[in-house]
Design an enzyme around this catalytic site. Structure first.
Site, PDB file in Angstrom:
ATOM      1  N   ASP A  63      14.472   3.379  -0.940  1.00 51.72           N
ATOM      2  CA  ASP A  63      13.190   2.982  -1.533  1.00 51.72           C
ATOM      3  C   ASP A  63      13.149   1.462  -1.502  1.00 51.72           C
ATOM      4  OD1 ASP A  63      11.050   2.266  -3.140  1.00 51.72           O
ATOM      5  OD2 ASP A  63      11.405   3.843  -4.619  1.00 51.72           O
ATOM      6  N   ASN A  90       8.800  -3.377   8.109  1.00 55.83           N
ATOM      7  CA  ASN A  90       7.518  -2.720   8.401  1.00 55.83           C
ATOM      8  C   ASN A  90       6.976  -1.884   7.251  1.00 55.83           C
ATOM      9  OD1 ASN A  90       5.541  -1.212  10.385  1.00 55.83           O
ATOM     10  ND2 ASN A  90       6.796   0.400   9.478  1.00 55.83           N
ATOM     11  N   TYR A 152      -3.135  -6.656  -0.990  1.00 59.09           N
ATOM     12  CA  TYR A 152      -2.628  -6.469   0.371  1.00 59.09           C
ATOM     13  C   TYR A 152      -2.917  -7.687   1.254  1.00 59.09           C
ATOM     14  CZ  TYR A 152      -2.224  -4.035   4.936  1.00 59.09           C
ATOM     15  OH  TYR A 152      -1.895  -3.658   6.220  1.00 59.09           O
ATOM     16  N   LYS A 156      -0.157 -10.042   3.002  1.00 59.61           N
ATOM     17  CA  LYS A 156      -0.021 -10.108   4.461  1.00 59.61           C
ATOM     18  C   LYS A 156      -0.117 -11.561   4.952  1.00 59.61           C
ATOM     19  CE  LYS A 156       0.771  -5.803   5.461  1.00 59.61           C
ATOM     20  NZ  LYS A 156       2.074  -5.383   5.990  1.00 59.61           N
TER      21      LYS A 156
HETATM   22  N1  LIG Z   1      -2.130   1.402  10.574  1.00 58.58           N
HETATM   23  C1  LIG Z   1      -2.815   0.263  10.587  1.00 58.58           C
HETATM   24  O1  LIG Z   1      -4.003   0.232  10.941  1.00 58.58           O
HETATM   25  C2  LIG Z   1      -2.130  -1.045  10.197  1.00 58.58           C
HETATM   26  C3  LIG Z   1      -2.821  -2.233  10.465  1.00 58.58           C
HETATM   27  C4  LIG Z   1      -2.221  -3.454  10.133  1.00 58.58           C
HETATM   28  C5  LIG Z   1      -0.965  -3.457   9.576  1.00 58.58           C
HETATM   29  N2  LIG Z   1      -0.310  -2.287   9.318  1.00 58.58           N
HETATM   30  C6  LIG Z   1       1.033  -2.385   8.730  1.00 58.58           C
HETATM   31  O2  LIG Z   1       1.943  -1.587   9.450  1.00 58.58           O
HETATM   32  C7  LIG Z   1       3.005  -1.183   8.591  1.00 58.58           C
HETATM   33  C8  LIG Z   1       3.207   0.318   8.735  1.00 58.58           C
HETATM   34  O3  LIG Z   1       2.067   0.985   8.233  1.00 58.58           O
HETATM   35  P1  LIG Z   1       1.491   2.331   8.837  1.00 58.58           P
HETATM   36  O4  LIG Z   1       0.066   2.073   9.129  1.00 58.58           O
HETATM   37  O5  LIG Z   1       2.368   2.868   9.905  1.00 58.58           O
HETATM   38  O6  LIG Z   1       1.516   3.252   7.511  1.00 58.58           O
HETATM   39  P2  LIG Z   1       2.151   4.642   7.132  1.00 58.58           P
HETATM   40  O7  LIG Z   1       1.996   5.644   8.235  1.00 58.58           O
HETATM   41  O8  LIG Z   1       1.591   4.959   5.804  1.00 58.58           O
HETATM   42  O9  LIG Z   1       3.714   4.328   7.022  1.00 58.58           O
HETATM   43  C9  LIG Z   1       4.220   3.551   5.983  1.00 58.58           C
HETATM   44  C10 LIG Z   1       5.733   3.599   6.041  1.00 58.58           C
HETATM   45  O10 LIG Z   1       6.231   2.797   4.967  1.00 58.58           O
HETATM   46  C11 LIG Z   1       7.164   3.557   4.237  1.00 58.58           C
HETATM   47  N3  LIG Z   1       7.176   3.170   2.825  1.00 58.58           N
HETATM   48  C12 LIG Z   1       6.123   3.004   1.982  1.00 58.58           C
HETATM   49  N4  LIG Z   1       6.556   2.709   0.744  1.00 58.58           N
HETATM   50  C13 LIG Z   1       7.915   2.674   0.808  1.00 58.58           C
HETATM   51  C14 LIG Z   1       8.948   2.435  -0.129  1.00 58.58           C
HETATM   52  N5  LIG Z   1       8.698   2.157  -1.428  1.00 58.58           N
HETATM   53  N6  LIG Z   1      10.227   2.505   0.296  1.00 58.58           N
HETATM   54  C15 LIG Z   1      10.520   2.800   1.571  1.00 58.58           C
HETATM   55  N7  LIG Z   1       9.597   3.027   2.515  1.00 58.58           N
HETATM   56  C16 LIG Z   1       8.312   2.976   2.132  1.00 58.58           C
HETATM   57  C17 LIG Z   1       6.734   5.005   4.409  1.00 58.58           C
HETATM   58  O11 LIG Z   1       7.860   5.855   4.262  1.00 58.58           O
HETATM   59  P3  LIG Z   1       8.067   6.906   3.053  1.00 58.58           P
HETATM   60  O12 LIG Z   1       6.725   7.336   2.574  1.00 58.58           O
HETATM   61  O13 LIG Z   1       8.888   7.970   3.682  1.00 58.58           O
HETATM   62  O14 LIG Z   1       8.833   6.136   2.022  1.00 58.58           O
HETATM   63  C18 LIG Z   1       6.270   5.009   5.865  1.00 58.58           C
HETATM   64  O15 LIG Z   1       7.345   5.228   6.740  1.00 58.58           O
HETATM   65  C19 LIG Z   1       2.612  -1.636   7.182  1.00 58.58           C
HETATM   66  O16 LIG Z   1       3.283  -2.837   6.878  1.00 58.58           O
HETATM   67  C20 LIG Z   1       1.114  -1.861   7.298  1.00 58.58           C
HETATM   68  O17 LIG Z   1       0.633  -2.786   6.365  1.00 58.58           O
HETATM   69  C21 LIG Z   1      -0.871  -1.081   9.621  1.00 58.58           C
END
Ligand SMILES: NC(=O)c1ccc[n+]([C@@H]2O[C@H](COP(=O)([O-])OP(=O)(O)OC[C@H]3O[C@@H](n4cnc5c(N)ncnc54)[C@H](OP(=O)(O)O)[C@@H]3O)[C@@H](O)[C@H]2O)c1
Length: 262
Positions: A63, A90, A152, A156
């Site tokens: 976590d 990430n 957020y 960021k």
């Molecule tokens: N998708 C987009 O459009 C987008 C755009 C810009 C930036 N981002 C960035 O990309 C990154 C990944 O996001 P995503 O879009 O792929 O989202 P996602 O599918 O919701 O994945 C988020 C990941 O973070 C992990 N996580 C969240 N809270 C956690 C905690 N307390 N401890 C450990 N792991 C944790 C989750 O794992 P568990 O739930 O298993 O813990 C999951 O593997 C983030 O930093 C996000 O801000 C995404």
């Protein structure tokens, strides 16, 4: 390409979404990869897929809001694969809250997950890195934002600043860079999206489509590899050109007109 042969990579938040895509890409290029997150079943599935494809991966549960978990995670990665060469920070969450409405719990939730964990994980990892690279996953919200995305958007933007600080403090041994993804289609963002709205979103991107985890993974792999040996402290937008558009409502008509002229 085997840019990461004999290298170990730790990718936080790799149980799904972008992180899982990054883990798959680094493994495909030869890295031994530590997959991590809180959801054991999903993380083990990602590690299992990588192994089945001929790569090397292990899941370690952590976590990222818990400093002790972060220390144990980094040390476990080093123990499991004998060193650490690449860290991809990430793991991320967001709240749909305005700056005048967000609670201290909202602040702690986002700041501890998306910001403090990046610092704590990097601080621990760099002790074990003889040389190597850290890539911090930020967002295009670091540059431009929307209402009700606080804290957020603030965090960021902070990641871009933290990257520059780390580039100075961890260099010359370790390079540190940021990728700033834009709209990336994953379950969380587009899972139940109305098809008309998706079409509209695609139309306001110069690339004509949303991003994929593989798009972000390609940029992360570049920054983590020796191909980026002279790149540190940088922030790379991976947003399909979205941030280059000023009047986005004009872009679909413009494209239709140009296509009509062809
Ligand atoms: N998708 C987009 O459009 C987008 C755009 C810009 C930036 N981002 C960035 O990309 C990154 C990944 O996001 P995503 O879009 O792929 O989202 P996602 O599918 O919701 O994945 C988020 C990941 O973070 C992990 N996580 C969240 N809270 C956690 C905690 N307390 N401890 C450990 N792991 C944790 C989750 O794992 P568990 O739930 O298993 O813990 C999951 O593997 C983030 O930093 C996000 O801000 C995404």
């Amino acid at each position: 390409m085997e840019r990461f042969a004999d290298r170990t990579a730790l990718v936080t938040g790799s149980t799904r979404g972008i992180g899982a895509g990054v883990a798959r890409r680094l493994a495909a290029e030869g890295a031994s990869v530590v997959v991590t997150g809180r959801t054991r079943e999903a993380g083990e599935a990602v590690a299992g897929e990588i192994s089945e494809a001929g790569g090397e991966a292990a899941f370690v549960r952590a976590d990222m809001r818990e400093p002790d978990d972060i220390a144990t995670l980094v040390d476990a990665a080093v123990e499991r694969f004998g060193g650490l060469d690449v860290l991809v920070n990430n793991a991320g969450v967001e709240t749909n809250t305005a700056a005048d409405e967000a609670t201290e719990d909202d602040w702690d939730f986002v700041v501890e997950t998306d910001f403090r964990s990046y610092w704590l994980c990097a601080r621990r990892a760099v002790r074990h890195m003889d040389d190597g690279a850290i890539v911090n996953v930020s967002s295009n919200h670091a540059r431009l934002t929307m209402p009700e995305m606080f804290p957020y958007n603030a965090v960021k933007a902070g990641i871009d600043g933290m990257t520059r600080a780390m580039a100075l403090d961890f260099g010359p041994r370790v390079r540190v860079n940021t990728v700033n993804p834009g709209w990336v289609a994953i379950d969380r963002t587009t899972g139940d999206m109305d098809p008309d709205y998706r079409e509209h979103l695609e139309s306001i991107h110069p690339t004509g489509r949303l991003g994929t985890p593989a798009d972000v993974a390609g940029a992360v792999a570049f920054l983590a590899s020796d191909d980026a040996a002279f790149v540190t402290g940088a922030s790379l937008l991976v947003d399909g050109g979205r941030t280059a558009v000023m009047q986005d409502d004009a872009l679909p008509d413009y494209r239709a007109r140009r296509e009509g002229e062809r």
